[in-house]
Write a protein that holds these residues in place. Structure first.
Motif, PDB file in Angstrom:
ATOM      1  N   TYR A 462     -43.296  67.518  48.201  1.00  0.00           N
ATOM      2  CA  TYR A 462     -43.664  68.488  47.575  1.00  0.00           C
ATOM      3  C   TYR A 462     -44.516  69.156  48.385  1.00  0.00           C
ATOM      4  N   TYR A 463     -43.665  69.245  49.831  1.00  0.00           N
ATOM      5  CA  TYR A 463     -44.481  69.909  50.273  1.00  0.00           C
ATOM      6  C   TYR A 463     -44.875  71.729  50.868  1.00  0.00           C
ATOM      7  N   GLY A 464     -42.994  72.185  50.248  1.00  0.00           N
ATOM      8  CA  GLY A 464     -43.223  73.157  50.365  1.00  0.00           C
ATOM      9  C   GLY A 464     -43.876  74.039  49.422  1.00  0.00           C
ATOM     10  N   TRP A 465     -44.669  73.669  47.985  1.00  0.00           N
ATOM     11  CA  TRP A 465     -45.354  74.568  47.304  1.00  0.00           C
ATOM     12  C   TRP A 465     -47.100  74.281  47.643  1.00  0.00           C
ATOM     13  N   ASN A 466     -46.883  73.038  48.205  1.00  0.00           N
ATOM     14  CA  ASN A 466     -48.177  72.463  48.065  1.00  0.00           C
ATOM     15  C   ASN A 466     -49.243  73.022  49.400  1.00  0.00           C
ATOM     16  N   PHE A 467     -47.876  73.603  50.287  1.00  0.00           N
ATOM     17  CA  PHE A 467     -48.356  74.458  51.037  1.00  0.00           C
ATOM     18  C   PHE A 467     -48.825  75.622  50.813  1.00  0.00           C
ATOM     19  N   VAL A 468     -48.206  76.506  50.237  1.00  0.00           N
ATOM     20  CA  VAL A 468     -48.117  77.714  49.716  1.00  0.00           C
ATOM     21  C   VAL A 468     -49.758  76.881  48.823  1.00  0.00           C
ATOM     22  N   SER A 469     -49.466  76.154  47.851  1.00  0.00           N
ATOM     23  CA  SER A 469     -51.249  76.114  47.332  1.00  0.00           C
ATOM     24  C   SER A 469     -52.214  76.390  48.336  1.00  0.00           C
ATOM     25  N   SER A 470     -52.271  75.756  49.203  1.00  0.00           N
ATOM     26  CA  SER A 470     -53.174  75.238  50.353  1.00  0.00           C
ATOM     27  C   SER A 470     -53.387  77.064  50.965  1.00  0.00           C
ATOM     28  N   ILE A 471     -52.558  77.786  50.937  1.00  0.00           N
ATOM     29  CA  ILE A 471     -52.807  79.078  51.802  1.00  0.00           C
ATOM     30  C   ILE A 471     -53.550  80.035  50.922  1.00  0.00           C
ATOM     31  N   GLY A 472     -53.433  79.883  49.559  1.00  0.00           N
ATOM     32  CA  GLY A 472     -53.203  80.523  48.127  1.00  0.00           C
ATOM     33  C   GLY A 472     -55.035  80.279  48.430  1.00  0.00           C
ATOM     34  N   ALA A 473     -55.665  78.635  47.953  1.00  0.00           N
ATOM     35  CA  ALA A 473     -57.036  78.183  48.573  1.00  0.00           C
ATOM     36  C   ALA A 473     -57.181  78.461  49.763  1.00  0.00           C
ATOM     37  N   ALA A 474     -57.172  78.971  51.054  1.00  0.00           N
ATOM     38  CA  ALA A 474     -57.540  80.202  51.573  1.00  0.00           C
ATOM     39  C   ALA A 474     -58.052  81.422  51.758  1.00  0.00           C
ATOM     40  N   ILE A 475     -57.039  81.964  50.756  1.00  0.00           N
ATOM     41  CA  ILE A 475     -57.288  82.409  50.312  1.00  0.00           C
ATOM     42  C   ILE A 475     -58.181  83.425  49.358  1.00  0.00           C
ATOM     43  N   THR A 476     -58.598  81.819  48.899  1.00  0.00           N
ATOM     44  CA  THR A 476     -60.136  82.064  47.585  1.00  0.00           C
ATOM     45  C   THR A 476     -61.202  82.043  48.444  1.00  0.00           C
ATOM     46  N   VAL A 477     -61.540  80.977  49.548  1.00  0.00           N
ATOM     47  CA  VAL A 477     -62.255  80.981  50.208  1.00  0.00           C
ATOM     48  C   VAL A 477     -62.760  82.449  50.864  1.00  0.00           C
ATOM     49  N   VAL A 478     -61.584  83.460  51.094  1.00  0.00           N
ATOM     50  CA  VAL A 478     -62.339  84.670  51.495  1.00  0.00           C
ATOM     51  C   VAL A 478     -62.856  85.268  50.134  1.00  0.00           C
ATOM     52  N   GLY A 479     -62.238  85.394  49.367  1.00  0.00           N
ATOM     53  CA  GLY A 479     -62.526  85.960  47.937  1.00  0.00           C
ATOM     54  C   GLY A 479     -63.467  85.709  47.506  1.00  0.00           C
ATOM     55  N   THR A 480     -64.219  84.709  47.953  1.00  0.00           N
ATOM     56  CA  THR A 480     -64.821  83.718  46.711  1.00  0.00           C
ATOM     57  C   THR A 480     -66.725  84.744  48.157  1.00  0.00           C
ATOM     58  N   PHE A 481     -66.255  84.429  49.688  1.00  0.00           N
ATOM     59  CA  PHE A 481     -67.427  84.521  50.113  1.00  0.00           C
ATOM     60  C   PHE A 481     -67.256  86.432  49.981  1.00  0.00           C
ATOM     61  N   MET A 482     -66.446  87.147  50.037  1.00  0.00           N
ATOM     62  CA  MET A 482     -66.614  88.367  49.745  1.00  0.00           C
ATOM     63  C   MET A 482     -67.666  88.641  48.714  1.00  0.00           C
ATOM     64  N   PHE A 483     -67.501  87.788  47.925  1.00  0.00           N
ATOM     65  CA  PHE A 483     -68.359  88.176  46.494  1.00  0.00           C
ATOM     66  C   PHE A 483     -69.635  88.057  47.080  1.00  0.00           C
ATOM     67  N   PHE A 484     -70.229  87.141  47.563  1.00  0.00           N
ATOM     68  CA  PHE A 484     -71.544  86.688  47.651  1.00  0.00           C
ATOM     69  C   PHE A 484     -72.129  88.680  48.839  1.00  0.00           C
ATOM     70  N   VAL A 485     -71.311  88.712  49.917  1.00  0.00           N
ATOM     71  CA  VAL A 485     -71.069  90.361  50.375  1.00  0.00           C
ATOM     72  C   VAL A 485     -71.655  90.907  49.441  1.00  0.00           C
ATOM     73  N   LEU A 486     -70.839  91.417  48.701  1.00  0.00           N
ATOM     74  CA  LEU A 486     -70.999  92.133  47.164  1.00  0.00           C
ATOM     75  C   LEU A 486     -72.515  91.907  46.788  1.00  0.00           C
ATOM     76  N   VAL A 487     -72.761  90.828  46.619  1.00  0.00           N
ATOM     77  CA  VAL A 487     -74.110  90.969  45.944  1.00  0.00           C
ATOM     78  C   VAL A 487     -75.352  91.083  46.676  1.00  0.00           C
TER      79      VAL A 487
END
Lengths: 535, 199
Positions: A462-487
């Motif tokens: 299950y490594y492959g898709w889990n790794f991709v999923s965690s990359i997505g989580a990292a991108i989401t972290v950036v998106g979340t902090f961008m929201f707080f910057v925006l506010v």
């Protein structure tokens, strides 16, 4: 007619300093505080999920070698996001801010009760944090199934703290629900009939009824669990003649309406945004309103589709499969009405509209997997796999977050009197949108391949898709902090907002008061007689 | 629309009280569901609940068409109860409508008397409504002295209606399962002991 004025004795001496907030009976201040609670809780709950994804990025144990702690993370993430992010933001935050404004009422029906709801919610959040810090923590999952949650398997007080936290949060929500129903029934502006209320008000009304009927059942079940754990009762204890399956029935009788409690306010927000930025009234207003009501009603008779694996009889499985699929009809009505609202409209792709588009996309993806999972036969295969995780994050978790982001940007000018930075907001949308899809879409694949939920380690396959999923989580972290910057940027140096920054499409009453909305509004109620349905 | 303020205030309170009553009603229903759920399981056999304390007069006798159902027996003990509990070995062919007697054996292997009580279940669960128990050690609490061994009989029959139900046409085997636990009082005593156990 200005009855609101007399309900506020503080009319000419508004409290200031900490008293204004601590003792607030003002629906706008209380709404703001709910939003702040939700933002704080979202960072804690989000950080937990990112930590989980960090551990799951590779097979083997990297960071979390205490598996009970892993279970606590999963549990707390669920509790926080459901009870302390989505519900406070949507119902407590936007509901408090905009229901009175949209119906032309001076405030909520019971302003002091409103204050109690807020602080009970805050106390519940503290209680949940205490649960996490007590003993081994509550590692039960948000469903708190006995016997895992019984005294034999969670012997310290962590689960008791979690139960009491949910009791407090539940009491807060029940009081809030009573407040909303009374406000909406009794305090609308003259001429604003039930069938002329904006759809967001409809959404909060339906949600309030769901809260009113579902949460007492949770409270009862939690009380039974508490006495089973501490006072020797045997509601769920087999040895004493109890039945742990009864817990599952009671929990899901609450739990299924709870997912609609989360998503129906999102429907309301998206309806307002889509109508505003398409510059058209919403298509099929009555259909939209009654679709929400129908979803609420049917939501109470489908609970056992969460329990297909518990040995239900064939007839029960057939019924719960069919009843669950029926929900696709009113949700379909909503999706197509949103599309029909956009059709032929003069669409303005401002950031709130992007979030509304994103919501519709995510909700459809999650809805499709929902119809698949509704089949008892398929659920035998998918149960407790990441397919389910992908499904409910799409349909309810991320979809709700998108509606919250959209609603926040849509109403930020009204709440703060400041405009956000449009370009940065759109960039933040795309980062977050890509992030969550890279995060959750692969979980369909790993789930279909058999990856189980709630484990910190997994086979290498299950490594492959889990790794991709965690990359997505990292991108989401950036998106979340961008929201707080925006506010932060908007509040600090945003351009001054007009009363109605969105143009002709924004027809609801909140856009007729100045931005930011004054402390007291609609002391003299507007006359809505003969006006078209608000949206 | 003449909403005098007192008017709205009292209307608000009245509706608020009605809604509060609704909340209390749902809370009451949550607790009412405990006996209702038990009753529902007993009436429908839901979740593998067999019929208990069935009168001997309901025994219909064999149909004489020679159809048999294979019955097996299962015995379990809660880990807090120091008992040995054995099922009758092997399987037996039971003719629906005919009384059958199975004798389990329980032995207290601990060093003191203790009261146990058995929970029971039937698999497959859809067959449970056709399993009728007339007498059973599981209907009452059982006390065993230290080292005492006692036969634990259960007398039951299978309702011949099982042969007519389209849902149970594929049922050829039935398992009767029992699990012995310390009784509620015995559990409380064990709990009290555990709490003071360190001293």
């Amino acid at each position: 007619m200005a009855y609101g004025a007399a309900e506020h004795h503080d009319d000419h001496h508004n409290p200031t300093g900490w008293r204004r907030w601590m003792m607030s009976t003002n629906h706008k201040d209380i709404g703001t505080m709910y939003l702040i609670i939700a933002m704080i809780a979202s960072l804690i709950g989000g950080a937990m999920s990112w930590y989980i994804r960090l551990e799951l990025a590779e097979p083997g144990i990297q960071y979390i070698d205490d598996f009970q702690f892993y279970n606590v993370l999963v549990t707390a993430h669920g509790f926080l996001m459901v009870f302390f992010v989505v519900m406070p933001a949507m119902i407590g935050g936007f509901g408090n801010w905009f229901v009175p404004l949209m119906i032309g009422a001076p405030d909520m029906a019971f302003p002091r009760l409103n204050n109690i709801s807020l602080w009970l919610t805050a106390a519940a959040l503290i209680m949940l944090v205490l649960a996490g810090l007590t003993g081994g923590g509550p590692g039960t999952g948000w469903t708190v199934y006995p016997p895992l949650s019984s005294i034999d398997f969670h012997p310290d007080a962590a689960v008791d703290f979690a139960i009491l936290s949910l009791h407090l949060a539940g009491a807060a929500s029940i009081l809030g629900a009573i407040n909303f129903i009374v406000t909406i029934f009794n305090m609308r502006a003259p001429g604003m009939t039930i069938h002329r209320m904006p759809l967001f008000v409809w959404a909060i009304l339906v949600t309030a009824f769901l809260l009113l009927l579902a949460l007492p059942v949770l409270a009862g079940a939690l009380t039974m669990l508490l006495t089973d754990r501490n006072f020797g009762t045997n509601f769920f204890n087999v040895a004493g003649g109890g039945d742990p399956l009864l817990w599952q029935h009671l929990f899901w009788f609450f739990g299924h309406p709870e997912v609609y409690i989360i998503i129906i306010p999102a429907f309301g927000i998206v309806s307002q945004i889509v109508s505003t930025f398409s510059n058209k009234p919403v298509f099929g207003y009555l259909g939209m309103a009654y679709a929400m009501s129908a979803i609420g009603v049917v939501g109470f008779v489908v609970w056992a589709h969460h329990m297909f694996m518990t040995g239900l009889g064939a007839d029960a499985r057939a019924y719960f499969t069919a009843a669950t699929m029926v929900i696709a009809v009113p949700t379909g009505v909503k999706i197509f009405s949103w599309l029909a609202t956009m059709w032929g409209g003069s669409i303005d792709f401002k950031a709130p509209m992007l979030w509304a588009f994103g919501f519709i996309f995510l909700f459809v993806v999650g809805g499709v997997t929902g119809v698949a999972l509704a089949n008892a036969g398929l659920d035998y295969v998918f149960h407790d796999t990441y397919f389910v995780v992908a499904h409910f994050h799409y349909v309810m978790a991320i979809a709700a977050i998108f509606a919250m982001f959209g609603g926040f940007l849509y109403w930020l000018p009204k709440m703060s009197g400041k405009m956000y930075h449009e370009g940065f907001a759109q960039l933040q949308f795309w980062v977050f949108f890509i992030g969550v899809n890279v995060l959750f879409f692969p979980q369909h694949f790993s789930g279909m391949a058999g990856m189980p939920r709630r484990i910190p380690d997994y086979p290498d396959a299950y490594y492959g898709w889990n790794f991709v999923s965690s990359i997505g989580a990292a991108i989401t972290v950036v998106g979340t902090f961008m929201f707080f910057v925006l506010v932060w940027q908007a509040l600090r140096s945003g351009a001054k907002a007009e009363a109605n920054p969105w143009g002709e499409g924004a027809t609801t009453l909140e856009w007729q008061v100045p931005s930011p909305a004054p402390f007291h509004t609609f002391e003299d109620q507007p006359d809505m007689t003969g006006k078209a349905p608000a949206e | 629309m003449a909403n005098s303020r007192r008017n709205v205030g009292s209307r608000n309170r009245r509706l608020g009280l009605v809604l509060t009553a609704g909340v209390a009603g749902m809370l009451g229903l949550a607790f009412a569901s405990v006996p209702l759920y038990q009753l529902f399981c007993q009436v429908t056999g839901y979740g593998g609940t067999p019929r208990t304390e069935v009168a001997r007069s309901e025994l219909t006798g064999a149909r004489g068409d020679g159809q048999m159902i294979r019955v097996m027996f299962d015995a379990n003990v809660n880990k807090r109860l120091e008992w040995q509990f054995d099922a009758p070995s092997g399987e037996r062919a039971v003719e629906p409508g005919v009384e059958s007697l199975a004798v389990y054996t329980a032995k207290n292997i601990g060093d003191r008397p203790i009261v146990g009580t058995a929970t029971f279940n039937v698999t497959p669960v859809k067959a449970a409504q056709y399993v009728a128990k007339m007498e059973c050690f599981c209907f009452t609490e059982q006390k065993l002295e230290a080292g005492q061994e006692m036969p634990m009989p259960v007398s039951f029959f299978i309702d011949p209606a099982i042969l007519d139900d389209p849902n149970t046409q594929d049922v050829h085997d039935i398992v009767l399962s029992y699990t012995f636990h310390p009784s509620v009082e015995a559990t409380a005593a064990l709990d009290a002991e555990r709490e003071t156990g360190g001293s």
